[in-house]
Design a protein around this motif. Structure first.
Motif, PDB file in Angstrom:
ATOM      1  N   ALA A 259       0.809  -1.208  -0.029  1.00 10.01           N
ATOM      2  CA  ALA A 259       0.062   0.039   0.017  1.00 10.01           C
ATOM      3  C   ALA A 259       0.926   1.169   0.000  1.00 10.01           C
ATOM      4  CB  ALA A 259      -0.811  -0.001   1.256  1.00 10.01           C
ATOM      5  N   ALA A 260       0.550   2.253  -0.773  1.00 12.63           N
ATOM      6  CA  ALA A 260       1.424   3.408  -0.836  1.00 12.63           C
ATOM      7  C   ALA A 260       0.644   4.476   0.039  1.00 12.63           C
ATOM      8  CB  ALA A 260       1.335   3.896  -2.529  1.00 12.63           C
ATOM      9  N   VAL A 261       1.440   4.984   0.954  1.00 15.63           N
ATOM     10  CA  VAL A 261       0.905   6.012   2.018  1.00 15.63           C
ATOM     11  C   VAL A 261       1.682   7.303   1.586  1.00 15.63           C
ATOM     12  CG1 VAL A 261       0.493   6.639   4.360  1.00 15.63           C
ATOM     13  CG2 VAL A 261       0.134   4.154   3.506  1.00 15.63           C
ATOM     14  N   GLU A 262       1.084   8.206   1.493  1.00 17.32           N
ATOM     15  CA  GLU A 262       1.790   9.702   1.250  1.00 17.32           C
ATOM     16  C   GLU A 262       1.981  10.599   2.569  1.00 17.32           C
ATOM     17  OE1 GLU A 262       4.166  11.562  -0.727  1.00 17.32           O
ATOM     18  OE2 GLU A 262       2.552  10.875  -2.180  1.00 17.32           O
ATOM     19  N   LEU A 263       3.122  10.564   3.097  1.00 18.03           N
ATOM     20  CA  LEU A 263       3.147  11.346   4.414  1.00 18.03           C
ATOM     21  C   LEU A 263       3.643  13.006   4.352  1.00 18.03           C
ATOM     22  CD1 LEU A 263       5.672   8.410   6.288  1.00 18.03           C
ATOM     23  CD2 LEU A 263       3.059   8.929   6.550  1.00 18.03           C
ATOM     24  N   GLY A 264       3.882  13.386   3.196  1.00 17.99           N
ATOM     25  CA  GLY A 264       4.110  14.678   3.041  1.00 17.99           C
ATOM     26  C   GLY A 264       2.950  15.220   2.318  1.00 17.99           C
ATOM     27  N   GLY A 265       3.193  16.116   1.101  1.00 24.66           N
ATOM     28  CA  GLY A 265       2.182  16.655   0.370  1.00 24.66           C
ATOM     29  C   GLY A 265       1.569  15.548  -0.209  1.00 24.66           C
ATOM     30  N   SER A 266       0.031  15.557  -0.460  1.00 29.90           N
ATOM     31  CA  SER A 266      -0.705  14.539  -1.296  1.00 29.90           C
ATOM     32  C   SER A 266      -1.603  14.867  -1.838  1.00 29.90           C
ATOM     33  CB  SER A 266      -1.125  13.628   0.181  1.00 29.90           C
ATOM     34  OG  SER A 266      -2.058  14.205   0.798  1.00 29.90           O
ATOM     35  N   VAL A 267      -1.901  16.013  -2.069  1.00 25.84           N
ATOM     36  CA  VAL A 267      -3.052  16.274  -2.820  1.00 25.84           C
ATOM     37  C   VAL A 267      -2.637  17.449  -4.321  1.00 25.84           C
ATOM     38  CG1 VAL A 267      -5.675  17.334  -2.896  1.00 25.84           C
ATOM     39  CG2 VAL A 267      -4.787  16.055  -0.937  1.00 25.84           C
ATOM     40  N   ILE A 268      -3.018  16.985  -5.276  1.00 26.90           N
ATOM     41  CA  ILE A 268      -2.885  17.935  -6.291  1.00 26.90           C
ATOM     42  C   ILE A 268      -4.062  19.144  -6.257  1.00 26.90           C
ATOM     43  CG2 ILE A 268      -2.761  18.418  -8.794  1.00 26.90           C
ATOM     44  CD1 ILE A 268      -1.686  15.478  -8.949  1.00 26.90           C
ATOM     45  N   THR A 269      -3.741  20.183  -5.926  1.00 30.01           N
ATOM     46  CA  THR A 269      -4.686  21.233  -5.465  1.00 30.01           C
ATOM     47  C   THR A 269      -5.249  21.970  -6.556  1.00 30.01           C
ATOM     48  OG1 THR A 269      -2.878  22.782  -4.678  1.00 30.01           O
ATOM     49  CG2 THR A 269      -4.232  21.489  -3.067  1.00 30.01           C
ATOM     50  N   GLY A 270      -6.207  21.746  -7.364  1.00 30.16           N
ATOM     51  CA  GLY A 270      -6.557  22.582  -8.583  1.00 30.16           C
ATOM     52  C   GLY A 270      -6.186  21.588  -9.979  1.00 30.16           C
ATOM     53  N   ILE A 271      -6.642  20.894 -10.459  1.00 29.61           N
ATOM     54  CA  ILE A 271      -6.336  20.311 -11.832  1.00 29.61           C
ATOM     55  C   ILE A 271      -6.136  20.887 -12.957  1.00 29.61           C
ATOM     56  CG2 ILE A 271      -8.460  19.543 -12.547  1.00 29.61           C
ATOM     57  CD1 ILE A 271      -5.162  17.506 -12.130  1.00 29.61           C
ATOM     58  N   HIS A 272      -6.882  22.038 -13.174  1.00 31.24           N
ATOM     59  CA  HIS A 272      -6.761  23.025 -14.377  1.00 31.24           C
ATOM     60  C   HIS A 272      -5.478  23.581 -14.594  1.00 31.24           C
ATOM     61  CE1 HIS A 272     -11.343  23.025 -14.225  1.00 31.24           C
ATOM     62  NE2 HIS A 272     -11.181  22.010 -14.786  1.00 31.24           N
ATOM     63  N   ALA A 273      -4.745  23.391 -15.644  1.00 33.78           N
ATOM     64  CA  ALA A 273      -3.385  23.934 -15.895  1.00 33.78           C
ATOM     65  C   ALA A 273      -2.364  23.573 -14.900  1.00 33.78           C
ATOM     66  CB  ALA A 273      -3.594  25.489 -16.097  1.00 33.78           C
ATOM     67  N   ASN A 274      -2.639  22.761 -14.061  1.00 32.48           N
ATOM     68  CA  ASN A 274      -1.944  22.320 -12.920  1.00 32.48           C
ATOM     69  C   ASN A 274      -0.529  21.351 -13.640  1.00 32.48           C
ATOM     70  OD1 ASN A 274      -0.279  20.991 -10.637  1.00 32.48           O
ATOM     71  ND2 ASN A 274      -1.978  21.816  -9.392  1.00 32.48           N
ATOM     72  N   PRO A 275       0.610  21.716 -13.579  1.00 35.08           N
ATOM     73  CA  PRO A 275       1.733  21.013 -14.108  1.00 35.08           C
ATOM     74  C   PRO A 275       1.903  19.596 -13.637  1.00 35.08           C
ATOM     75  CG  PRO A 275       2.574  22.773 -12.647  1.00 35.08           C
ATOM     76  CD  PRO A 275       1.209  22.987 -12.875  1.00 35.08           C
ATOM     77  N   LEU A 276       1.386  19.664 -12.414  1.00 33.84           N
ATOM     78  CA  LEU A 276       1.507  18.012 -11.717  1.00 33.84           C
ATOM     79  C   LEU A 276       0.448  17.137 -12.713  1.00 33.84           C
ATOM     80  CD1 LEU A 276       1.970  18.859  -8.043  1.00 33.84           C
ATOM     81  CD2 LEU A 276       3.788  18.102  -9.623  1.00 33.84           C
ATOM     82  N   GLY A 277      -0.638  17.763 -12.652  1.00 36.49           N
ATOM     83  CA  GLY A 277      -1.691  17.103 -13.514  1.00 36.49           C
ATOM     84  C   GLY A 277      -1.132  16.720 -14.905  1.00 36.49           C
ATOM     85  N   VAL A 278      -0.632  17.746 -15.509  1.00 39.41           N
ATOM     86  CA  VAL A 278       0.056  17.573 -16.841  1.00 39.41           C
ATOM     87  C   VAL A 278       0.871  16.206 -17.048  1.00 39.41           C
ATOM     88  CG1 VAL A 278       1.278  18.501 -18.760  1.00 39.41           C
ATOM     89  CG2 VAL A 278      -0.524  20.188 -17.525  1.00 39.41           C
ATOM     90  N   LEU A 279       1.882  16.340 -15.838  1.00 37.90           N
ATOM     91  CA  LEU A 279       2.863  15.240 -15.774  1.00 37.90           C
ATOM     92  C   LEU A 279       2.346  13.886 -15.618  1.00 37.90           C
ATOM     93  CD1 LEU A 279       5.781  16.837 -13.669  1.00 37.90           C
ATOM     94  CD2 LEU A 279       5.912  15.964 -15.807  1.00 37.90           C
ATOM     95  N   ALA A 280       1.111  13.896 -14.540  1.00 41.94           N
ATOM     96  CA  ALA A 280       0.652  12.628 -14.461  1.00 41.94           C
ATOM     97  C   ALA A 280       0.017  12.029 -15.625  1.00 41.94           C
ATOM     98  CB  ALA A 280      -0.503  13.026 -13.217  1.00 41.94           C
ATOM     99  N   ARG A 281      -0.678  12.929 -16.300  1.00 40.22           N
ATOM    100  CA  ARG A 281      -1.308  12.349 -17.810  1.00 40.22           C
ATOM    101  C   ARG A 281      -0.116  11.854 -18.729  1.00 40.22           C
ATOM    102  NH1 ARG A 281      -4.554  16.878 -16.442  1.00 40.22           N
ATOM    103  NH2 ARG A 281      -6.619  16.433 -15.878  1.00 40.22           N
ATOM    104  N   GLN A 282       0.647  12.890 -18.825  1.00 38.01           N
ATOM    105  CA  GLN A 282       1.808  12.124 -19.681  1.00 38.01           C
ATOM    106  C   GLN A 282       2.541  10.877 -19.478  1.00 38.01           C
ATOM    107  OE1 GLN A 282       4.438  15.665 -19.623  1.00 38.01           O
ATOM    108  NE2 GLN A 282       3.570  16.784 -21.292  1.00 38.01           N
ATOM    109  N   LEU A 283       2.644  10.598 -18.191  1.00 36.94           N
ATOM    110  CA  LEU A 283       3.182   9.334 -17.513  1.00 36.94           C
ATOM    111  C   LEU A 283       2.225   8.268 -17.568  1.00 36.94           C
ATOM    112  CD1 LEU A 283       5.423  11.088 -14.891  1.00 36.94           C
ATOM    113  CD2 LEU A 283       6.334   9.955 -16.805  1.00 36.94           C
ATOM    114  N   GLY A 284       0.806   8.684 -17.736  1.00 37.82           N
ATOM    115  CA  GLY A 284      -0.171   7.723 -17.675  1.00 37.82           C
ATOM    116  C   GLY A 284      -0.356   7.272 -16.446  1.00 37.82           C
TER     117      GLY A 284
END
Length: 612
Positions: free
Chosen positions: A73-98
């Motif tokens: 089980a993967a447990v996030e102890l630090g930052g864990s939420v992508i806050t606001g998905i629109h134009a968020n570079p983390l969301g873009v990265l996630a999609r690019q990486l599948g």
């Protein structure tokens, strides 16, 4: 008593854990049949959905499950939420990486410690009161102008609450405290420390859209980004020396790393503690910004259970606290069972409670959390099992963090973020991290964007130095020996064997202390093999095309090479490793060895005159 007018409707970064609608589904038709007829509450719930909803949700869950794999089980102890998905570079990265994203669902029920659910009417009423108080806090600071600089957000809200006489009953106050704890969670700081004047200065840049969990945790993005990049771990930096000539970094144990430029990304808390010595000391304005900005705490208790005993249709739920000073203690629970590969529940601790949390034994802490969960679910006839595994964070005590993330404290402003982002030592030492991003502080995407910003700055600084070096090189070139002088010097070498030729600057070339130049002749890699047996004219042409390396060397070192045997590879190893001689190309030799070349030229001319 006066009653507050309706809220302005302006979005609040910390007003609620309940995000808006999500319109970006994750669809993969090959996973359509995943989850089959597994006899679980989730499947029974899925069967109640429409065909379109069922297809979308099962495909999402399938994609997440397959991306995680089994067994852990993967447990996030630090930052864990992508806050606001629109134009968020983390969301873009996630999609690019599948990597699948799971929208944090809207519903977030609030519970009393005895398991009773806060009624919808009271919940909505206090939510309105909370947002109205924030609106009035904005108007208050506008009215106070400069006087607002010395007032905390907590003081302003409490004065307004008393003025309008709202949240008077015990239950109302508990619900309002929950919202205030959520605000402290968003800012990683007590309301008594947040600046009334500037606490929300970044609201205008807030990313739109829903909040999302990343399947398998954020480390998947980190590992993807650093793929192929050499990363040295367990190197605790103790000292950073910086100047116009470059940067020298000393780590624990005394190892030293040198570079033309360096990027410092340590958390603001580490800079505040002063555990890294900067030599020379950082500029006064940067030291001032470090001290003025706040760096607060958010702690977590992560638990992996044998199975999901809570409502599977929610991702968050809250718990009220009877004591205002403890309002942030386990006030919010995140359910990660949809993205972690296990029945994971994380309890958040914010505000004053986060500070006290670090003083309590983890075993005691875990019993408190389980007591709250059993108080909520016991009356519903649900048994809360002991967790299989648990972990408690201590970010404030961690010497590599010294806290969680930044906020604008009383006496600070958004300008301090900009100051912290400034480079020093004429663009030799750069700074990045969430606390250097004025537009997106206290967020994961803010940290990422600050790194991209500094990468651009480092590139520009590097290019500027290259351009400057080219100008300097052009000036040096005009002072260099004339073209072809090295070829002339080695026409009659003082010593020659195999690929090695030597010329010396002394009137007596056999003097062991005499300095000179070594030339190593290498075969032109572009010549064909059948060109080795050539006519004299062709041989001369090949010699002109030969590749040469040069080095400054003494006659004593030349003698050592001559006596080293007939193996040229062994001679090169002796030269570079044992004698530490640096080999150079033609241009570098002319640039750095100008005086030596002229001395050798003068010595050769003098020896010729003596021979005549």
């Amino acid at each position: 008593s006066p009653s507050p007018p309706p809220p302005s409707g302006r979005p609040r970064r910390a007003a609620s854990a309940r995000p808006g609608s999500y319109d970006e589904s994750l669809v993969d038709t090959e996973l359509q049949a995943y989850l089959g007829n597994s006899p679980s509450r989730r499947i029974r719930r899925l069967r109640r959905l429409s065909p379109e909803e069922r297809q979308r949700e099962t495909e999402t869950e399938a994609l997440i499950a397959l991306s995680l794999g089994g067994g852990q089980a993967a447990v996030e102890l630090g930052g864990s939420v992508i806050t606001g998905i629109h134009a968020n570079p983390l969301g873009v990265l996630a999609r690019q990486l599948g990597i699948p994203l799971h929208k944090v669902r809207d519903r977030c029920p609030l519970y009393h410690t005895d398991g009773r659910t806060v009624g919808t009417r009271l919940d909505r009423s206090i939510d309105l009161v909370f947002n109205t108080l924030l609106d009035h806090a904005t108007r208050l600071r506008e009215a106070l102008k400069e006087a607002a600089e010395g007032i905390s957000l907590g003081e302003g809200i409490e004065r307004l609450r008393r003025l309008y006489n709202v949240a008077k009953s015990e239950e109302e106050r508990e619900v309002l405290d929950w919202h205030l704890a959520n605000l402290e969670f968003s800012n990683a700081g007590c309301l008594s420390e947040l600046s009334l004047a500037h606490w929300d200065q970044d609201d205008q840049f807030e990313m739109g859209g829903d909040h999302c969990f990343l399947a398998g945790g954020n480390s998947r993005l980190v590992h993807a980004l650093c793929d192929g990049v050499p990363v040295l771990y367990e190197k605790t930096v103790k000292r950073i020396e910086h100047g116009v000539d470059g940067v020298s970094i000393t780590v624990e144990g005394g190892q030293v790393f040198q570079a033309d430029m360096a990027l410092c990304t340590v958390p603001l808390g580490v800079l505040k503690r002063g555990s890294i010595v900067f030599d020379p000391e950082l500029p006064e304005n940067k030291l001032g910004a470090i001290q003025r900005l706040g760096f607060g705490l958010l702690n977590k208790v992560a638990m992996v259970f044998p199975s999901v005993f809570w409502d599977e249709e929610i991702d968050t739920f809250g718990c009220l606290n009877k004591e205002s000073s403890k309002r942030g203690e386990f006030f919010l629970f995140y359910s990660y069972h949809t993205v972690s590969g296990g029945a994971v529940l994380v309890a958040l601790v914010a505000g004053e409670a986060a500070l006290e949390f670090e003083k309590v034994d983890p075993v005691v802490t875990l019993h408190r959390v389980l007591g709250i969960l059993r108080g909520i679910y016991g009356p519903k006839g649900i048994t809360v099992p002991d967790p299989i595994q648990s972990a408690c964070t201590r970010w404030g005590s961690d010497p590599l963090c010294c806290g969680s993330y930044s906020h604008i404290r009383v006496g600070s402003s958004g300008t301090d973020y900009d100051i912290l982002a400034e480079s020093v030592s004429e663009d030799r030492l750069f700074f990045a991290g969430e606390a250097t991003n004025r537009a997106y502080p206290a967020t994961m995407h803010g940290a990422l964007l600050s790194g991209l910003r500094e990468a651009s700055r480092i590139l520009r600084a590097s290019q500027s130095r290259v351009d400057s070096d080219h100008k300097k090189y052009a000036l040096q070139k005009s002072l260099r020996p004339p073209d072809g002088i090295l070829e002339d010097l080695f026409t009659e070498p003082d010593l020659e064997f195999s690929r090695f030729s030597f010329v010396f600057s002394s009137m007596t070339p056999d003097d062991p202390q005499s300095m000179g130049l070594l030339r190593i002749t290498l075969e032109n890699p572009h010549l064909e093999g059948d060109q080795k047996d050539q006519e004299p004219a062709a041989e001369k042409e090949a010699h002109q095309k030969a590749f040469h390396l040069y080095a400054a060397i003494s006659r004593e070192q030349a003698n050592q090479l001559q006596l080293a045997g007939d193996d040229d590879r062994g001679r090169l190893e002796l030269l570079c490793k044992d004698l530490s001689v640096k080999l150079m190309g033609y241009d570098s030799t002319c640039d750095t060895g100008n005086s030596l070349i002229l001395s050798i030229q003068s010595a050769q001319k003098a020896r010729k005159r003596l021979r005549c």
